[in-house]
Design a protein around this motif. Structure first.
Motif, PDB file in Angstrom:
ATOM      1  N   GLN A   1       0.695  -1.170  -0.177  1.00  0.00           N
ATOM      2  CA  GLN A   1      -0.033  -0.186  -0.063  1.00  0.00           C
ATOM      3  C   GLN A   1       0.966   1.229  -0.107  1.00  0.00           C
ATOM      4  O   GLN A   1       0.417   2.293  -0.844  1.00  0.00           O
ATOM      5  CB  GLN A   1      -1.043  -0.027   1.313  1.00  0.00           C
ATOM      6  N   LEU A   2       1.749   1.249   0.766  1.00  0.00           N
ATOM      7  CA  LEU A   2       2.887   2.270   0.888  1.00  0.00           C
ATOM      8  C   LEU A   2       3.439   2.582  -0.720  1.00  0.00           C
ATOM      9  O   LEU A   2       3.886   3.623  -1.123  1.00  0.00           O
ATOM     10  CB  LEU A   2       3.801   2.157   1.908  1.00  0.00           C
ATOM     11  N   THR A   3       3.907   1.484  -1.046  1.00  0.00           N
ATOM     12  CA  THR A   3       4.550   1.476  -2.390  1.00  0.00           C
ATOM     13  C   THR A   3       3.590   2.275  -3.348  1.00  0.00           C
ATOM     14  O   THR A   3       4.211   2.980  -4.200  1.00  0.00           O
ATOM     15  CB  THR A   3       5.028   0.159  -3.013  1.00  0.00           C
ATOM     16  N   GLU A   4       2.138   1.794  -3.452  1.00  0.00           N
ATOM     17  CA  GLU A   4       1.125   2.452  -4.298  1.00  0.00           C
ATOM     18  C   GLU A   4       1.330   4.098  -3.894  1.00  0.00           C
ATOM     19  O   GLU A   4       1.147   4.769  -4.925  1.00  0.00           O
ATOM     20  CB  GLU A   4      -0.094   1.896  -4.145  1.00  0.00           C
ATOM     21  N   ALA A   5       1.374   4.404  -2.633  1.00  0.00           N
ATOM     22  CA  ALA A   5       1.241   5.783  -2.411  1.00  0.00           C
ATOM     23  C   ALA A   5       2.371   6.523  -2.983  1.00  0.00           C
ATOM     24  O   ALA A   5       2.200   7.587  -3.535  1.00  0.00           O
ATOM     25  CB  ALA A   5       0.938   5.715  -1.179  1.00  0.00           C
ATOM     26  N   PHE A   6       3.456   5.970  -2.742  1.00  0.00           N
ATOM     27  CA  PHE A   6       4.661   6.497  -3.474  1.00  0.00           C
ATOM     28  C   PHE A   6       4.618   6.687  -4.961  1.00  0.00           C
ATOM     29  O   PHE A   6       4.992   7.682  -5.364  1.00  0.00           O
ATOM     30  CB  PHE A   6       5.825   6.019  -2.842  1.00  0.00           C
ATOM     31  N   GLN A   7       4.003   5.694  -5.575  1.00  0.00           N
ATOM     32  CA  GLN A   7       3.855   5.711  -6.923  1.00  0.00           C
ATOM     33  C   GLN A   7       2.903   6.897  -7.409  1.00  0.00           C
ATOM     34  O   GLN A   7       3.192   7.808  -8.423  1.00  0.00           O
ATOM     35  CB  GLN A   7       3.122   4.262  -7.514  1.00  0.00           C
ATOM     36  N   ALA A   8       1.999   6.801  -6.597  1.00  0.00           N
ATOM     37  CA  ALA A   8       0.924   8.001  -6.894  1.00  0.00           C
ATOM     38  C   ALA A   8       1.561   9.450  -6.656  1.00  0.00           C
ATOM     39  O   ALA A   8       1.330  10.512  -7.381  1.00  0.00           O
ATOM     40  CB  ALA A   8      -0.229   7.977  -6.013  1.00  0.00           C
ATOM     41  N   ALA A   9       2.367   9.663  -5.540  1.00  0.00           N
ATOM     42  CA  ALA A   9       2.930  10.741  -5.347  1.00  0.00           C
ATOM     43  C   ALA A   9       4.063  11.006  -6.467  1.00  0.00           C
ATOM     44  O   ALA A   9       4.209  12.284  -6.965  1.00  0.00           O
ATOM     45  CB  ALA A   9       3.961  10.708  -4.036  1.00  0.00           C
ATOM     46  N   PHE A  10       4.819  10.266  -6.859  1.00  0.00           N
ATOM     47  CA  PHE A  10       5.647  10.494  -8.054  1.00  0.00           C
ATOM     48  C   PHE A  10       4.925  11.063  -9.364  1.00  0.00           C
ATOM     49  O   PHE A  10       5.338  11.874 -10.177  1.00  0.00           O
ATOM     50  CB  PHE A  10       6.506   9.255  -8.318  1.00  0.00           C
TER      51      PHE A  10
END
Length: 299
Positions: A256-265
């Protein structure tokens, strides 16, 4: 294998020499707290962060901090580099900050597995060894080149056959490139490469200066920066060794955090802050159109 090496995009940009000369390394594994990112928190992105991580607000980050211009220590023991800027920027949008510590490159994946580190700010590419072991997040292009003594040049991969070939311990991407070159040497009936391993880029660079190895395989921006600073060294096969989409890694359980960082990038790409950071380091050719994770990343 040969196609892997040949199908490349030149990565010709190199970070400013002034930035490099203003930086200093740190050979100890001391903890360093990274400053919070300058990005404003985006509430729509912050809500993507798991509750237990959002509530504590800080992530444990790890990097080797010996890889200019990607990650290194600036004066005052300050974590710096294009990867550090990009990760701090994305974390800021998520309402997080990253506390950085120095860990040898070969120790980063084990540190992620034990959760001693929650994000690794070092170039970790999708390889058979890493795929499925950690969560991979790719948000820039990378390639590798060879650092050699000044005056030496290779017209093709097989010019390296029979030479003492330096590699960073734990870099599976560069080991795979070396194995591909070695296979070419074998197929051509030439002597094989002699692999020698070093814990860091600095150690490999010192080995070139001392004449202990004939070449050292590493990321193109780092090698080009080193050559600008030290005229006793040169770069060869620049932009001809395995361009790939790459980035960083998080623990396998942190999907979930990886997906959050993907969205942030992807938000940073859209709002221009991503390009601004790459331009600061003269690395605009590293840009990608979107951030990708795990199975989305081409191998």
């Amino acid at each position: 294998m040969k196609r892997l090496i040949r199908n490349t995009v030149t990565l010709g940009a190199v970070a400013s020499l002034a930035l490099m000369l203003g930086a200093c390394g740190n050979s100890t594994a001391a903890n360093s707290a990274g400053a919070g990112a300058s990005s404003s928190v985006d509430p729509s992105l912050s809500k993507l962060v798991p509750d237990e991580i959002r509530s504590k607000g800080t992530l444990a980050g790890g990097a080797s901090f010996d890889t200019q211009p990607m990650n290194f220590y600036a004066p005052g023991n300050k974590p710096d580099g294009v990867l550090i800027d990009l990760l701090n920027g994305a974390a800021g949008k998520l309402g997080l900050s990253i506390k950085w510590s120095q860990i040898p490159y070969s120790g980063l994946v084990p540190a992620l597995q034990s959760k001693r580190v929650e994000i690794a700010g070092a170039q970790i590419s999708k390889t058979p060894e890493n795929n499925g072991v950690v969560n991979l997040l790719a948000f820039y292009k990378a390639s590798s080149s060879l650092l050699v003594p000044a005056g030496k040049d290779y017209g093709s991969d097989t010019d390296a056959c029979g030479t003492r070939f330096g590699l960073t311990t734990g870099s599976t991407v560069n080991k795979n490139i070396a194995d591909s070159i070695n296979k070419e040497c074998q197929d051509a009936g030439k002597p094989e490469l002699q692999y020698l391993y070093f814990p860091s880029f600095n150690a490999g660079q010192d080995a070139i200066r001392a004449g202990r190895i004939d070449s050292f395989l590493n990321s193109t921006p780092q090698i080009q920066l080193a050559v600008k600073a030290d005229k006793s060294m040169a770069a060869t096969l620049v932009g001809k060794l395995a361009t790939r989409e790459t980035g960083v890694a998080l623990p396998k359980e942190y999907s979930q955090l990886t997906e959050a960082f993907q969205a942030a990038f992807n938000a940073m790409i859209a709002d221009g802050s991503y390009k601004k950071i790459l331009d600061k380091w003269d690395l605009a050719t590293m840009a990608v159109d979107k951030a990708e994770i795990n199975d989305q990343i081409p191998m």
